[in-house]
Structures are given as C-alpha cells and as structure tokens.
Design a protein around this motif. Structure first.
Motif, short mmCIF file in Angstrom:
data_model
loop_
_atom_site.label_atom_id
_atom_site.label_comp_id
_atom_site.label_asym_id
_atom_site.label_seq_id
_atom_site.Cartn_x
_atom_site.Cartn_y
_atom_site.Cartn_z
N THR A 252 0.65 -1.28 0.11
CA THR A 252 -0.18 0.06 -0.13
C THR A 252 0.94 0.96 -0.47
O THR A 252 0.07 1.95 -0.77
CB THR A 252 -0.86 0.00 1.13
OG1 THR A 252 -1.77 -1.17 0.99
CG2 THR A 252 -1.91 1.05 1.30
N TYR A 253 1.70 1.35 -0.03
CA TYR A 253 2.73 2.85 0.79
C TYR A 253 3.36 2.77 -1.00
O TYR A 253 3.85 3.90 -0.64
CB TYR A 253 4.38 2.41 1.84
CG TYR A 253 4.86 3.64 2.10
CD1 TYR A 253 4.45 4.53 2.03
CD2 TYR A 253 6.23 3.12 1.65
CE1 TYR A 253 5.29 5.85 2.17
CE2 TYR A 253 7.31 4.53 1.50
CZ TYR A 253 6.74 5.24 1.42
OH TYR A 253 7.02 6.15 2.27
N LEU A 254 4.11 1.50 -1.42
CA LEU A 254 4.19 1.33 -2.84
C LEU A 254 3.43 1.81 -3.59
O LEU A 254 3.54 3.11 -4.65
CB LEU A 254 4.77 0.24 -3.48
CG LEU A 254 6.03 -0.25 -2.43
CD1 LEU A 254 5.90 -1.74 -3.17
CD2 LEU A 254 6.92 0.14 -2.74
N VAL A 255 1.99 1.84 -3.53
CA VAL A 255 0.63 2.77 -4.14
C VAL A 255 1.36 3.28 -4.02
O VAL A 255 0.89 4.52 -5.06
CB VAL A 255 -0.24 2.09 -4.13
CG1 VAL A 255 -1.52 2.59 -4.84
CG2 VAL A 255 -0.73 0.21 -4.69
N TYR A 256 0.62 4.00 -3.28
CA TYR A 256 1.35 5.69 -2.75
C TYR A 256 1.98 6.71 -3.22
O TYR A 256 2.47 7.60 -4.22
CB TYR A 256 1.11 6.29 -0.78
CG TYR A 256 1.74 7.10 0.01
CD1 TYR A 256 0.21 7.92 -0.20
CD2 TYR A 256 2.42 7.88 0.11
CE1 TYR A 256 0.25 9.52 0.64
CE2 TYR A 256 3.12 9.27 0.88
CZ TYR A 256 1.54 9.78 0.43
OH TYR A 256 1.48 11.58 0.86
N CYS A 257 3.15 5.73 -3.89
CA CYS A 257 4.11 6.48 -3.55
C CYS A 257 4.25 6.64 -5.21
O CYS A 257 5.06 7.25 -5.77
CB CYS A 257 5.63 5.62 -3.19
SG CYS A 257 5.89 6.06 -1.38
N SER A 258 3.73 5.41 -5.81
CA SER A 258 3.74 5.19 -7.35
C SER A 258 2.54 6.75 -7.82
O SER A 258 2.86 6.72 -9.23
CB SER A 258 3.24 3.71 -7.36
OG SER A 258 1.55 4.13 -7.47
N LEU A 259 1.91 6.91 -7.41
CA LEU A 259 0.74 8.32 -7.60
C LEU A 259 1.57 9.70 -7.16
O LEU A 259 0.23 10.25 -7.88
CB LEU A 259 -0.72 8.01 -6.49
CG LEU A 259 -1.06 6.69 -6.95
CD1 LEU A 259 -2.41 6.45 -6.31
CD2 LEU A 259 -2.16 6.98 -8.35
N LEU A 313 -8.31 0.29 -6.54
CA LEU A 313 -7.72 0.12 -7.61
C LEU A 313 -6.47 -0.79 -7.29
O LEU A 313 -5.72 -1.40 -7.39
CB LEU A 313 -7.91 0.77 -8.74
CG LEU A 313 -9.35 1.16 -9.18
CD1 LEU A 313 -9.29 2.16 -10.22
CD2 LEU A 313 -10.20 0.08 -9.11
N LEU A 314 -5.06 0.02 -7.16
CA LEU A 314 -3.46 -0.42 -7.40
C LEU A 314 -3.55 -1.15 -6.70
O LEU A 314 -3.28 -2.24 -6.39
CB LEU A 314 -3.12 1.11 -7.67
CG LEU A 314 -3.34 1.68 -8.83
CD1 LEU A 314 -1.90 2.59 -9.17
CD2 LEU A 314 -2.63 0.54 -9.42
N SER A 315 -3.85 -0.88 -5.31
CA SER A 315 -3.29 -1.59 -4.28
C SER A 315 -4.40 -3.01 -4.08
O SER A 315 -3.63 -4.27 -3.68
CB SER A 315 -3.62 -1.05 -2.85
OG SER A 315 -3.22 -1.47 -1.57
N ARG A 316 -5.46 -2.63 -3.97
CA ARG A 316 -6.14 -4.30 -4.01
C ARG A 316 -5.80 -5.12 -5.33
O ARG A 316 -5.88 -6.25 -5.24
CB ARG A 316 -7.62 -3.86 -4.27
CG ARG A 316 -8.33 -3.31 -3.05
CD ARG A 316 -8.16 -5.09 -1.60
NE ARG A 316 -9.26 -6.22 -1.98
CZ ARG A 316 -9.13 -6.54 -1.25
NH1 ARG A 316 -8.37 -7.39 -0.44
NH2 ARG A 316 -10.51 -7.78 -1.41
N GLY A 317 -5.45 -3.78 -6.29
CA GLY A 317 -5.31 -4.84 -7.76
C GLY A 317 -4.19 -5.55 -7.45
O GLY A 317 -4.32 -6.67 -7.52
N LEU A 323 -3.10 -11.32 -7.19
CA LEU A 323 -2.80 -12.83 -6.88
C LEU A 323 -3.44 -13.78 -6.90
O LEU A 323 -2.56 -14.81 -6.80
CB LEU A 323 -2.93 -12.19 -4.84
CG LEU A 323 -2.00 -12.98 -3.51
CD1 LEU A 323 -0.71 -14.21 -3.93
CD2 LEU A 323 -2.45 -12.99 -2.49
N ILE A 324 -4.22 -14.16 -7.42
CA ILE A 324 -5.46 -14.39 -7.81
C ILE A 324 -4.53 -14.93 -8.80
O ILE A 324 -4.93 -16.34 -9.45
CB ILE A 324 -6.60 -14.23 -7.71
CG1 ILE A 324 -8.13 -13.82 -6.29
CG2 ILE A 324 -7.84 -14.72 -8.82
CD1 ILE A 324 -9.30 -12.97 -6.44
#
Length: 352
Positions: A252-259, A313-317, A323-324
C-alpha cells in the motif's frame, strides 16, 4: 461436462466472487469520475508497481519458507519449489472461499498426493495459520495500546469491525492452539464426533475407519509433541510470519509512492492497512471483498486525498486480484504436474 460436474463447487465460488467484486465496484464507483481515476492509475510510476508485484510474490513465498522449514525439521523431504506450489494453491483457494476456508484442505490434498502424511500436513498448516493470525492479533493489540489515535482519526464509524475482527481472531487462535497443543483432547473430540456420526446414521461403523483415525491422531500427537518441545522453531516461524505479513502491508505504501504522493508516514500507512486486515480477516467473504474496499476508501481518504480511488484500484489490484491470477496459474500447473506424477507412481506400484 465431466469437468463442470467435478468442479461445480469451485465454479460456483468463482462466479460468486466475480458477482461480489462487480457489485462492490459498482457501489463504490457509481458517483465517481471514472475517466479521472483511470488517468491517475495510468500515470502511476511502473517501477513502484513492479516492486509491489515482487513483494506480493515474496509474501506468498514467506509461507513456503515456513512450510519448508517445519517439514525439514520433522525429517520430511519437501523441496522448496514444491512448498511454493502448496502456498500458491492455498492462497488461490483461500481467495475464492469465504473466510479463506478452502485453502488448507486444498493444500493438504496436494501434499498427500506427494506422499506427505495428512495428519502431519494438517498440523503444519494449522501452525502456519495460528502464526498468521497471531501477527494480526499482535498488530491489533499494538494499535489499541500505542496508536489508539489512528483508530479515532481514521476509522470513525468502522471501529466496530476492527474490534470484532480482533475478537474473532483471538477466539480462532485459542481454539486452534487447543487442537494443536492438546492432542489427547483433540483425539477424544475426533472419536466423539465419529460416534455421533455413526449414531445419527450419517456413516456406518467400521473398525478399519476407526483404526485409520486412531493411527492418524497418533501421528498427529507425535508431531504436536515435537513442535511443543521445539519452542525456538516456533519463535522462528512467528518471526518469518511477521516479516511475511508486513511485506504485503508495504504494498500500500508502494502504491502511495507510485501515485506521486508525499507527506504520508510509511509506518502509519502500513499499520492502517494492517487494521483493515484485522477487521476483514474473519468475515465470511472471499478475500474480504466489499469490506476491504470500503474500509480502504474510508481510512485512506485523508492520506490519499483525491487519489484514494486510484489507490484502491492499485493496492487491491496488486495485493488481491493479481495474487488470484498468479495463484490460479500456479495452481493449474501444480494440479497437472502433481496429478501426473501421482498417476505415474501408482502405475509403477501396480507394475503397469
């Protein structure tokens, strides 16, 4: 036609999951500017997202490491690559079944096909689950004791779910620890259950079945005693589980940084993601779908601001939907290879 009949239950679970996902995203995004959200998603820095995928895979491999470590300590030969297959199988079936109830039975089934005793496999996976949930309980207790401000600042009307999830996880761990570390009581309960099923005529009384059950529970007791006397190993398993869990929370932190967002505290973001896991872990929903997405929007809106839906979308994605897909592909490969190898061994035994 035979395939559909044989896999009817799993097909129904996957269809239910698809409907649940569709309903969740329709409700969450019905009043949102989808074009703007999609622009933010497309503009996310790919390097951070690739790192997120790597962390998700490492998260799964964390469980593989635990299984490999415990099997080896029991003197059971289980190659690490096989343990990785078991982990992906477990995560796939956990992701598509309510409260992740389908993961362990699937893992035990394929472990048994590769010659691992069912009772030993069950005990190993129960310890994996206990430590997996124990980390959530520790995080939840830590938040209550040291970071209560996060609950009041970010959870608002959703606090009840956090406390309920913590309570249910404590109850689940307590029950499983009784089963793992009190094998005599577990054996007595299994025998009582068998007698009850015979009494209500759901099964017939068979001495061979009772003997198999007795032998399995005796094997279970030996493994339990071994783990009970190797507390350092259990400590190592807990340590690996903590690292494993936080690998996923870090996504989730990586997603935060990606945005391209700045100013958010890395520790706070990871702890908030952990509280979501605590809240939804025991809910009767596959992968906590619906609840996880709703809590993400409520809790991270103040941190992600206008990018919260793109972040969702990105974090759950990455942490769930990717993962699924990865787990599904590995599970299909594992099913083909394990089933083929088992059939080959059977033909050799039969001299065909």
């Amino acid at each position: 036609m035979g395939f559909l009949k044989k896999n009817k239950k799993h097909i129904v679970e996957i269809l239910f999951l698809i409907l649940l996902c569709a309903g969740t995203f329709l409700l969450l995004f019905r009043d949102q500017e989808l074009g703007e959200i999609w622009k933010l998603v497309q503009g996310a820095k790919k390097s951070y997202l690739c790192a997120g995928v790597i962390f998700v895979i490492l998260f799964v491999c964390g469980e593989s490491t635990i299984i490999f470590y415990m099997m080896r300590s029991l003197g059971i030969h289980a190659p690490f690559l096989h343990c990785i297959k078991y982990s992906f199988i477990g995560f796939f079936f956990s992701c598509i079944t309510p409260s992740a109830t389908g993961g362990q039975p699937a893992q035990i089934y394929y472990m048994n096909k590769e010659g691992i005793n069912v009772s030993v496999a069950t005990l190993v996976l129960m310890i994996v689950t206990i430590t997996y949930k124990f980390v959530l309980v520790v995080v939840g207790a830590g938040v209550i004791l040291f970071r209560r401000d996060l609950i009041f600042d970010y959870m608002d009307n959703t606090r009840f779910l956090f406390y309920l999830g913590l309570f249910l996880n404590v109850g689940c761990i307590t029950l499983m620890m009784i089963l793992v570390f009190m094998p005599k009581l577990t054996k007595k309960m299994m025998m009582m259950g068998h007698r009850l099923l015979v009494k209500v005529r759901l099964i017939r009384h068979k001495e061979t079945r009772i003997q198999r059950l007795t032998d399995a529970m005796d094997q279970y007791a030996k493994a339990s005693e071994y783990f009970w006397s190797h507390k350092l190993m259990i400590f190592h398993v807990v340590l690996i589980s903590i690292i494993q869990r936080f690998l996923l929370f870090f996504v989730t932190y990586l997603v935060y940084c990606s945005l391209g967002l700045h100013g958010g505290n890395m520790a706070d973001i990871m702890i908030l993601q952990a509280t979501i896991s605590v809240a939804v872990d025991m809910l009767p929903l596959p992968g906590g779908v619906g609840a996880s997405e709703s809590l993400f929007v409520v809790m991270f809106e103040a941190i992600f601001g206008e990018s919260v839906y793109a972040g969702l979308l990105l974090s759950r994605g990455l942490s769930y939907y990717a993962l699924i897909l990865i787990s599904a592909m590995v599970s299909i490969y594992a099913h083909i290879t394990i089933t083929h190898a088992a059939s080959k061994r059977r033909r050799v035994r039969e001299g065909v």
